[in-house]
Write a protein that holds these residues in place. Structure first.
Motif, PDB file in Angstrom:
ATOM      1  N   GLN A  79      -3.748   2.921   1.521  1.00 46.90           N
ATOM      2  CA  GLN A  79      -4.541   3.561   0.417  1.00 46.90           C
ATOM      3  C   GLN A  79      -3.932   4.780  -0.455  1.00 46.90           C
ATOM      4  O   GLN A  79      -2.934   5.023   0.019  1.00 46.90           O
ATOM      5  CB  GLN A  79      -5.881   4.047   0.798  1.00 46.90           C
ATOM      6  N   SER A  80      -4.303   5.006  -1.507  1.00 47.98           N
ATOM      7  CA  SER A  80      -4.159   5.929  -2.248  1.00 47.98           C
ATOM      8  C   SER A  80      -4.386   7.437  -1.558  1.00 47.98           C
ATOM      9  O   SER A  80      -5.095   7.284  -0.508  1.00 47.98           O
ATOM     10  CB  SER A  80      -4.459   6.002  -3.728  1.00 47.98           C
ATOM     11  N   GLY A  81      -4.109   8.436  -2.347  1.00 51.35           N
ATOM     12  CA  GLY A  81      -4.422   9.680  -1.905  1.00 51.35           C
ATOM     13  C   GLY A  81      -3.469  10.466  -0.887  1.00 51.35           C
ATOM     14  O   GLY A  81      -2.367  10.063  -0.619  1.00 51.35           O
ATOM     15  N   PRO A  82      -3.913  11.382  -0.188  1.00 49.63           N
ATOM     16  CA  PRO A  82      -3.098  12.356   0.867  1.00 49.63           C
ATOM     17  C   PRO A  82      -2.378  11.151   1.836  1.00 49.63           C
ATOM     18  O   PRO A  82      -3.302  10.164   2.339  1.00 49.63           O
ATOM     19  CB  PRO A  82      -4.075  12.980   1.638  1.00 49.63           C
ATOM     20  N   VAL A  83      -1.243  11.506   2.314  1.00 46.62           N
ATOM     21  CA  VAL A  83      -0.283  10.417   3.298  1.00 46.62           C
ATOM     22  C   VAL A  83      -0.440  11.530   4.444  1.00 46.62           C
ATOM     23  O   VAL A  83       0.142  12.700   4.571  1.00 46.62           O
ATOM     24  CB  VAL A  83       0.884  10.330   2.642  1.00 46.62           C
ATOM     25  N   ALA A  84      -1.030  10.724   5.460  1.00 46.68           N
ATOM     26  CA  ALA A  84      -0.720  11.398   6.859  1.00 46.68           C
ATOM     27  C   ALA A  84       0.854  11.566   7.157  1.00 46.68           C
ATOM     28  O   ALA A  84       1.668  10.546   7.133  1.00 46.68           O
ATOM     29  CB  ALA A  84      -1.546  10.594   8.077  1.00 46.68           C
ATOM     30  N   GLU A  85       1.449  12.729   7.820  1.00 47.86           N
ATOM     31  CA  GLU A  85       2.895  12.778   8.022  1.00 47.86           C
ATOM     32  C   GLU A  85       2.954  13.248   9.517  1.00 47.86           C
ATOM     33  O   GLU A  85       1.974  13.413  10.244  1.00 47.86           O
ATOM     34  CB  GLU A  85       3.412  13.838   7.134  1.00 47.86           C
ATOM     35  N   GLY A  86       4.340  13.214  10.110  1.00 51.12           N
ATOM     36  CA  GLY A  86       4.529  13.520  11.341  1.00 51.12           C
ATOM     37  C   GLY A  86       4.567  12.486  12.384  1.00 51.12           C
ATOM     38  O   GLY A  86       5.159  11.227  11.989  1.00 51.12           O
ATOM     39  N   ASN A  87       3.910  12.419  13.249  1.00 50.39           N
ATOM     40  CA  ASN A  87       3.708  11.469  14.522  1.00 50.39           C
ATOM     41  C   ASN A  87       2.715  10.400  14.292  1.00 50.39           C
ATOM     42  O   ASN A  87       1.553  10.205  14.715  1.00 50.39           O
ATOM     43  CB  ASN A  87       3.297  12.248  15.686  1.00 50.39           C
ATOM     44  N   VAL A  88       2.776   9.700  13.267  1.00 50.98           N
ATOM     45  CA  VAL A  88       2.077   8.502  12.728  1.00 50.98           C
ATOM     46  C   VAL A  88       2.870   7.504  12.376  1.00 50.98           C
ATOM     47  O   VAL A  88       4.134   7.596  11.898  1.00 50.98           O
ATOM     48  CB  VAL A  88       1.338   8.985  11.291  1.00 50.98           C
ATOM     49  N   GLY A  89       2.467   6.208  12.393  1.00 54.89           N
ATOM     50  CA  GLY A  89       3.138   5.021  12.050  1.00 54.89           C
ATOM     51  C   GLY A  89       4.294   4.862  12.554  1.00 54.89           C
ATOM     52  O   GLY A  89       4.467   5.020  13.713  1.00 54.89           O
ATOM     53  N   GLY A  90       5.219   4.343  11.862  1.00 55.56           N
ATOM     54  CA  GLY A  90       6.568   4.101  12.290  1.00 55.56           C
ATOM     55  C   GLY A  90       7.389   5.320  12.684  1.00 55.56           C
ATOM     56  O   GLY A  90       8.226   5.272  13.562  1.00 55.56           O
ATOM     57  N   GLY A  91       6.905   6.425  12.425  1.00 51.97           N
ATOM     58  CA  GLY A  91       7.646   7.620  12.655  1.00 51.97           C
ATOM     59  C   GLY A  91       7.237   8.415  13.898  1.00 51.97           C
ATOM     60  O   GLY A  91       7.459   9.294  14.376  1.00 51.97           O
ATOM     61  N   THR A  92       6.312   7.523  14.896  1.00 49.02           N
ATOM     62  CA  THR A  92       5.455   8.104  15.899  1.00 49.02           C
ATOM     63  C   THR A  92       6.575   8.788  16.841  1.00 49.02           C
ATOM     64  O   THR A  92       6.495   9.796  17.450  1.00 49.02           O
ATOM     65  CB  THR A  92       4.617   7.297  16.454  1.00 49.02           C
ATOM     66  N   GLY A  93       7.537   7.956  17.210  1.00 50.67           N
ATOM     67  CA  GLY A  93       8.496   8.269  18.266  1.00 50.67           C
ATOM     68  C   GLY A  93      10.007   8.807  17.745  1.00 50.67           C
ATOM     69  O   GLY A  93      10.825   8.853  18.717  1.00 50.67           O
ATOM     70  N   MET A  94      10.059   9.156  16.648  1.00 50.09           N
ATOM     71  CA  MET A  94      11.333   9.850  15.766  1.00 50.09           C
ATOM     72  C   MET A  94      11.498  11.035  16.079  1.00 50.09           C
ATOM     73  O   MET A  94      10.804  11.986  16.489  1.00 50.09           O
ATOM     74  CB  MET A  94      11.444   9.442  14.464  1.00 50.09           C
ATOM     75  N   ILE A  95      13.151  11.320  16.198  1.00 55.88           N
ATOM     76  CA  ILE A  95      13.517  12.693  16.476  1.00 55.88           C
ATOM     77  C   ILE A  95      14.337  12.954  15.102  1.00 55.88           C
ATOM     78  O   ILE A  95      15.243  12.135  14.708  1.00 55.88           O
ATOM     79  CB  ILE A  95      14.367  12.573  17.769  1.00 55.88           C
ATOM     80  N   CYS A  96      14.374  14.347  14.786  1.00 54.88           N
ATOM     81  CA  CYS A  96      15.172  14.717  13.593  1.00 54.88           C
ATOM     82  C   CYS A  96      15.922  15.924  13.776  1.00 54.88           C
ATOM     83  O   CYS A  96      15.039  16.939  14.101  1.00 54.88           O
ATOM     84  CB  CYS A  96      14.165  14.790  12.360  1.00 54.88           C
ATOM     85  N   HIS A  97      17.189  16.061  13.773  1.00 54.12           N
ATOM     86  CA  HIS A  97      17.919  17.369  14.051  1.00 54.12           C
ATOM     87  C   HIS A  97      17.379  17.880  15.350  1.00 54.12           C
ATOM     88  O   HIS A  97      17.406  18.961  15.626  1.00 54.12           O
ATOM     89  CB  HIS A  97      17.691  18.386  13.101  1.00 54.12           C
ATOM     90  N   GLU A  98      17.208  16.866  16.298  1.00 48.79           N
ATOM     91  CA  GLU A  98      16.846  17.322  17.842  1.00 48.79           C
ATOM     92  C   GLU A  98      15.514  18.237  17.900  1.00 48.79           C
ATOM     93  O   GLU A  98      15.081  18.668  19.056  1.00 48.79           O
ATOM     94  CB  GLU A  98      17.877  18.275  18.582  1.00 48.79           C
TER      95      GLU A  98
END
Length: 279
Positions: free
Chosen positions: A165-184
């Motif tokens: 949908q349009s509007g605000p986008v959930a960020e962080g531990n959601v969707g494909g990004g749930t298990g990701m690590i960035c700069h430790e």
């Protein structure tokens, strides 16, 4: 309560104004949907699927111009030969973990036949070449997720498409990004937008990133080398932990950051996780 975004903390990067949501959905007719998998049984899951749906869901029939650029790394992205050849996108874009690219790609191709109610996609698209070349990208979440369990299914991909949908986008531990690590640190999904004026016309540029890359000492925020300012004096020596205990700690999110090594003096240090895949 959701965590604050950078601008809510008083950090404003760049001079251009943002769109109303400071998200990729500020670009007209761009929708985003997530399906998030978090459970411990029958196998540990910290993963999911994110879908970017252009043309307000009409992308299967109202195609969009497209291009790509590979900055570095080996991130897999299906469908690029056709984008390179034609400069056109025919389907939504999926983002998931490395081992789930195939099932998400197949789901997007089959969606017009199985689940076309929401977007009113002609079922015939599923058997045509237009619906058979989806773009799906990945980053690796094997530190926090049992990636070998192949837990993302076609139905999860369908659910992400249905939630777009349009509007605000959930960020962080959601969707494909749930298990990701960035700069430790904990990575995940991020998004932003900027409004620019070019030759008297106003345009909105939107970005969505699945962030999964980088050693900690390379972290910069608005040019400030934040990663190098962190005190590592009390960080445990990761090599002193027996392999089995280290593995169990690495799959426990609260302990993860204590045992990922940071060695800024290594001249040829390699990133601990795969590079970012941005679309």
């Amino acid at each position: 309560m959701p965590r604050a975004r950078l601008r809510e903390l008083g950090i404003s990067i760049g001079t251009h104004p943002t769109g109303p949501y400071n998200a990729i959905t500020d670009v007209p007719d761009i929708f985003v949907g997530h399906e998030t998998l978090i459970f411990d049984e029958p196998a540990l899951a910290r993963t999911g699927v994110t879908m970017i749906v252009p043309r307000a869901g009409n992308i299967w029939t109202d195609h969009a111009y497209a291009g790509f650029f590979s900055f570095n790394g080996c991130g897999e992205m299906t469908g690029l030969p056709w984008v390179e050849e034609s400069g056109v996108l025919h389907t939504p874009i999926g983002i998931t973990n490395t081992n789930s690219v195939g099932v998400v790609r197949d789901a997007i191709a089959a969606y017009p036949l199985d689940m076309s109610d929401k977007w009113h996609v002609p079922p015939s698209i599923a058997s045509s070449w237009q619906g058979s070349l989806p773009v799906v990208a990945e980053t690796w979440d094997g530190w926090l997720n049992n990636i070998g369990a192949f837990q993302v299914t076609k139905q999860h991909a369908y659910q992400a498409l249905d939630k777009a949908q349009s509007g605000p986008v959930a960020e962080g531990n959601v969707g494909g990004g749930t298990g990701m690590i960035c700069h430790e640190f904990k990575g995940g999904i991020g998004t932003s937008s900027r409004v620019v004026t070019c030759f008297g016309q106003q345009y909105t540029v939107g970005v969505l990133v699945q962030a999964n890359y980088g050693s900690r000492h390379l972290l910069r925020v608005d040019g400030v080398p934040v990663g190098r300012e962190i005190d590592y004096a009390k960080v445990a020596d990761p090599w002193s932990i027996p392999p089995k205990e280290a593995q169990s700690l690495l799959f426990s999110p609260p302990m993860l950051l204590l045992f990922l090594p940071n060695v800024p003096d290594w001249p040829n240090e390699q990133p601990l996780v795969s590079p970012v895949q941005a679309v």
